[in-house]
Design an enzyme around this catalytic site. Sequence first.
Site, PDB file in Angstrom:
ATOM      1  N   GLU A  77       0.843  -1.200   0.000  1.00  0.00           N
ATOM      2  CA  GLU A  77       0.000   0.000   0.000  1.00  0.00           C
ATOM      3  C   GLU A  77       0.878   1.250   0.000  1.00  0.00           C
ATOM      4  O   GLU A  77       2.005   1.222   0.494  1.00  0.00           O
ATOM      5  CB  GLU A  77      -0.889  -0.033   1.267  1.00  0.00           C
ATOM      6  CG  GLU A  77      -1.788   1.168   1.415  1.00  0.00           C
ATOM      7  CD  GLU A  77      -2.849   0.998   2.519  1.00  0.00           C
ATOM      8  OE1 GLU A  77      -2.883  -0.059   3.176  1.00  0.00           O
ATOM      9  OE2 GLU A  77      -3.641   1.946   2.705  1.00  0.00           O
ATOM     10  N   ASN A 124      -6.670   1.435   2.968  1.00  0.00           N
ATOM     11  CA  ASN A 124      -7.395   2.676   3.245  1.00  0.00           C
ATOM     12  C   ASN A 124      -6.974   3.789   2.293  1.00  0.00           C
ATOM     13  O   ASN A 124      -7.772   4.668   1.963  1.00  0.00           O
ATOM     14  CB  ASN A 124      -7.147   3.116   4.695  1.00  0.00           C
ATOM     15  CG  ASN A 124      -7.701   2.112   5.698  1.00  0.00           C
ATOM     16  OD1 ASN A 124      -8.573   1.309   5.379  1.00  0.00           O
ATOM     17  ND2 ASN A 124      -7.191   2.139   6.913  1.00  0.00           N
ATOM     18  N   ASN A 147     -12.156  -0.699  -0.787  1.00  0.00           N
ATOM     19  CA  ASN A 147     -11.491  -1.310   0.359  1.00  0.00           C
ATOM     20  C   ASN A 147     -12.260  -1.034   1.637  1.00  0.00           C
ATOM     21  O   ASN A 147     -12.631   0.122   1.903  1.00  0.00           O
ATOM     22  CB  ASN A 147     -10.079  -0.723   0.511  1.00  0.00           C
ATOM     23  CG  ASN A 147      -9.362  -1.239   1.746  1.00  0.00           C
ATOM     24  OD1 ASN A 147      -8.984  -2.412   1.803  1.00  0.00           O
ATOM     25  ND2 ASN A 147      -9.192  -0.395   2.751  1.00  0.00           N
ATOM     26  N   GLU A 148     -12.536  -2.073   2.407  1.00  0.00           N
ATOM     27  CA  GLU A 148     -13.134  -1.949   3.757  1.00  0.00           C
ATOM     28  C   GLU A 148     -14.212  -0.872   3.821  1.00  0.00           C
ATOM     29  O   GLU A 148     -14.185   0.011   4.690  1.00  0.00           O
ATOM     30  CB  GLU A 148     -12.039  -1.677   4.796  1.00  0.00           C
ATOM     31  CG  GLU A 148     -11.089  -2.835   4.951  1.00  0.00           C
ATOM     32  CD  GLU A 148     -10.121  -2.726   6.138  1.00  0.00           C
ATOM     33  OE1 GLU A 148     -10.052  -1.662   6.768  1.00  0.00           O
ATOM     34  OE2 GLU A 148      -9.444  -3.726   6.426  1.00  0.00           O
ATOM     35  N   TYR A 162      -6.715  -8.991  11.360  1.00  0.00           N
ATOM     36  CA  TYR A 162      -5.400  -8.872  11.989  1.00  0.00           C
ATOM     37  C   TYR A 162      -5.495  -9.429  13.403  1.00  0.00           C
ATOM     38  O   TYR A 162      -6.474  -9.176  14.108  1.00  0.00           O
ATOM     39  CB  TYR A 162      -4.950  -7.411  12.036  1.00  0.00           C
ATOM     40  CG  TYR A 162      -4.689  -6.849  10.651  1.00  0.00           C
ATOM     41  CD1 TYR A 162      -3.482  -7.095   9.998  1.00  0.00           C
ATOM     42  CD2 TYR A 162      -5.656  -6.097   9.986  1.00  0.00           C
ATOM     43  CE1 TYR A 162      -3.242  -6.602   8.720  1.00  0.00           C
ATOM     44  CE2 TYR A 162      -5.421  -5.594   8.707  1.00  0.00           C
ATOM     45  CZ  TYR A 162      -4.217  -5.853   8.084  1.00  0.00           C
ATOM     46  OH  TYR A 162      -3.971  -5.371   6.819  1.00  0.00           O
ATOM     47  N   GLU A 222      -6.408  -9.323   3.265  1.00  0.00           N
ATOM     48  CA  GLU A 222      -5.538  -8.715   4.286  1.00  0.00           C
ATOM     49  C   GLU A 222      -5.541  -9.617   5.502  1.00  0.00           C
ATOM     50  O   GLU A 222      -6.599  -9.832   6.113  1.00  0.00           O
ATOM     51  CB  GLU A 222      -6.022  -7.320   4.693  1.00  0.00           C
ATOM     52  CG  GLU A 222      -5.745  -6.246   3.665  1.00  0.00           C
ATOM     53  CD  GLU A 222      -6.043  -4.845   4.180  1.00  0.00           C
ATOM     54  OE1 GLU A 222      -5.813  -4.571   5.377  1.00  0.00           O
ATOM     55  OE2 GLU A 222      -6.520  -4.038   3.368  1.00  0.00           O
ATOM     56  N   GLN A 282       1.487  -6.603   5.351  1.00  0.00           N
ATOM     57  CA  GLN A 282       1.804  -6.300   3.968  1.00  0.00           C
ATOM     58  C   GLN A 282       3.138  -6.946   3.615  1.00  0.00           C
ATOM     59  O   GLN A 282       3.489  -7.914   4.281  1.00  0.00           O
ATOM     60  CB  GLN A 282       1.794  -4.794   3.787  1.00  0.00           C
ATOM     61  CG  GLN A 282       0.398  -4.190   4.113  1.00  0.00           C
ATOM     62  CD  GLN A 282       0.225  -2.743   3.698  1.00  0.00           C
ATOM     63  OE1 GLN A 282       1.043  -2.153   3.024  1.00  0.00           O
ATOM     64  NE2 GLN A 282      -0.887  -2.134   4.129  1.00  0.00           N
TER      65      GLN A 282
HETATM   66  O1  AHR Z   1      -2.949  -2.944   6.100  1.00  0.00           O
HETATM   67  C1  AHR Z   1      -3.172  -1.799   6.846  1.00  0.00           C
HETATM   68  C2  AHR Z   1      -4.612  -1.310   6.773  1.00  0.00           C
HETATM   69  O2  AHR Z   1      -5.446  -2.233   7.416  1.00  0.00           O
HETATM   70  C3  AHR Z   1      -5.222  -1.206   5.397  1.00  0.00           C
HETATM   71  O3  AHR Z   1      -4.942   0.001   4.782  1.00  0.00           O
HETATM   72  C4  AHR Z   1      -6.672  -1.321   5.666  1.00  0.00           C
HETATM   73  O4  AHR Z   1      -7.388  -1.865   4.591  1.00  0.00           O
HETATM   74  C5  AHR Z   1      -6.756  -2.159   6.931  1.00  0.00           C
HETATM   75  O5  AHR Z   1      -7.578  -1.585   7.872  1.00  0.00           O
END
Ligand code: AHR
Length: 502
Positions: free
Chosen positions: A30, A75, A175-176, A247, A295, A352
């Site tokens: 990103e 994001n 995205n999200e 995450y 992700e 990432q």
């Molecule tokens: O990977 C970091 C961030 O985590 C990304 O930009 C977003 O999509 C997620 O919230």
Amino acid sequence: MQEKKKALMKLDDSFTVGEVDDRLFGSFIEHLGRAIYGGIYEPDHPQTDERGFRRDVIDLVKELQVPIIRYPGGNFVSGYDWEDGVGPREERPQKLDLAWRSVEPNSFGTNEFLDWLKEVDSSPMMAVNLGTRGIDAARNFVEYCNHEGGSYWSNMRKEHGYEQPHDIKTWCLGNEMDGPWQTGHKPAEDYGKLALQAGKAMKQVDPSIELVVCGSSNRQMPTFPEWEKTVLDHTYEFVDYISLHQYLGNQEDDLTNYLAQTEGVNDFIETVIAVCDYIKAKKDSSKEIHLSFDEWNVWFHSHEADQNQEPWQIAPPILEDVYTFEDALVVGLFLITLLKHADRVKIACLAQLVNVIAPIMTENGGACWKQTIYYPFAHASRYGRGTVLQTEINAPDYETEDYGSVSLVDGVAVREEQGITIFAVNRDQEDDLNFECRINNVSQIEVQEHLVLEHEDIKARNTKEKPDNVTPHNKGNAKVKEGKITAELPSLSWNVIRLTTD
Ligand code: AHR
């Protein structure tokens, strides 16, 4: 003397879960922190090529064998004007990136990314901005990238030095978009309608593309799984994948619970599959939607430090988690969980790739090195391609606060042409475990290698000064006796048992 605990894995070479799509070992870059500037692109670095790509980083990425890389966000994409990142560099505008409160110089953009991908033998997964923009910008972007020529945007690509279309196959519809933090966040109804119309227009430009619609940003979102239901209700027949993001983290410093968090991931995947299949039934459709876990990783170490960063810097050192040995175990458990769902999860992106919550770290102007989490990912990417076998494990359970009773051993087996690879994590914090595996319908099994990642300090890290503090060894003691594979799985260890079969 107390007998050692035992874990029994039962396999049958003809009982399969599904083919592993190579894209299960994808990753993500990103415009965020030092992922690009100072990560993969650093024109002043001594090991840079004429295009500003760091060759030392390219070598480490290549070793990971990453077949697909998502870009440009995250994001970031929800405020990105893709046109800013193409054409002559000196004409590109410097802009505010609202997502990360940084300044984006735009000296790296779509064409540089696609050039860089060739260096690392990978392919793109491109995201369009459905936050501040919409149908028009999305279809123009597809035209710029994929249309042969003879139109405004495709001719512009040619003027920019790219005669041939880039042929980008996989596109993310934003995205999200469920997240209130997202620029241009929308309720599911609004997003579903927009994703449908944007996706339709993009496919009108290039019918060969495939589309990933946004699912939930994580399993804890209050709108999960209603979000998936509404969004798929609108888009089911026009999209190919729905995304999942998650995450994990050990904020409470509770290893017992931390190592069980992948149970939640398992649940997340199964719930999303159930929603997809509910909509399939509701629509009486013959189409099956696949999952794109685009992700996933551990992310928590850098949260506090990031609060203190000054806003509006170019490439600030944010989200720079320094991973521990225990994080590597969790990444290994995550990979096992993804492999177990290989029939439905077709794309997954470790988020990432460089510097930003990443397996590879760099120093501006200096070295680059492998974080602890690099190793399980590299092993799974190299040895986890093939067909996943149905995997039954009988092992003692342990008690966790959030997930109840959880097996001390998690594992999965993947059949490839020459043999079978078993991936297994021993979650036991005290004891080594006796592991035994029986495989029906194979003869002539031999152990080729038993790789182990273990460390006496669960908080051990790899740093610039000690880049090899946590590295795997191949001295695991797996052997074959009377047709059974036996091995000791050291307490808290990631194991890769590579077998050759007839
Ligand atoms: O990977 C970091 C961030 O985590 C990304 O930009 C977003 O999509 C997620 O919230």
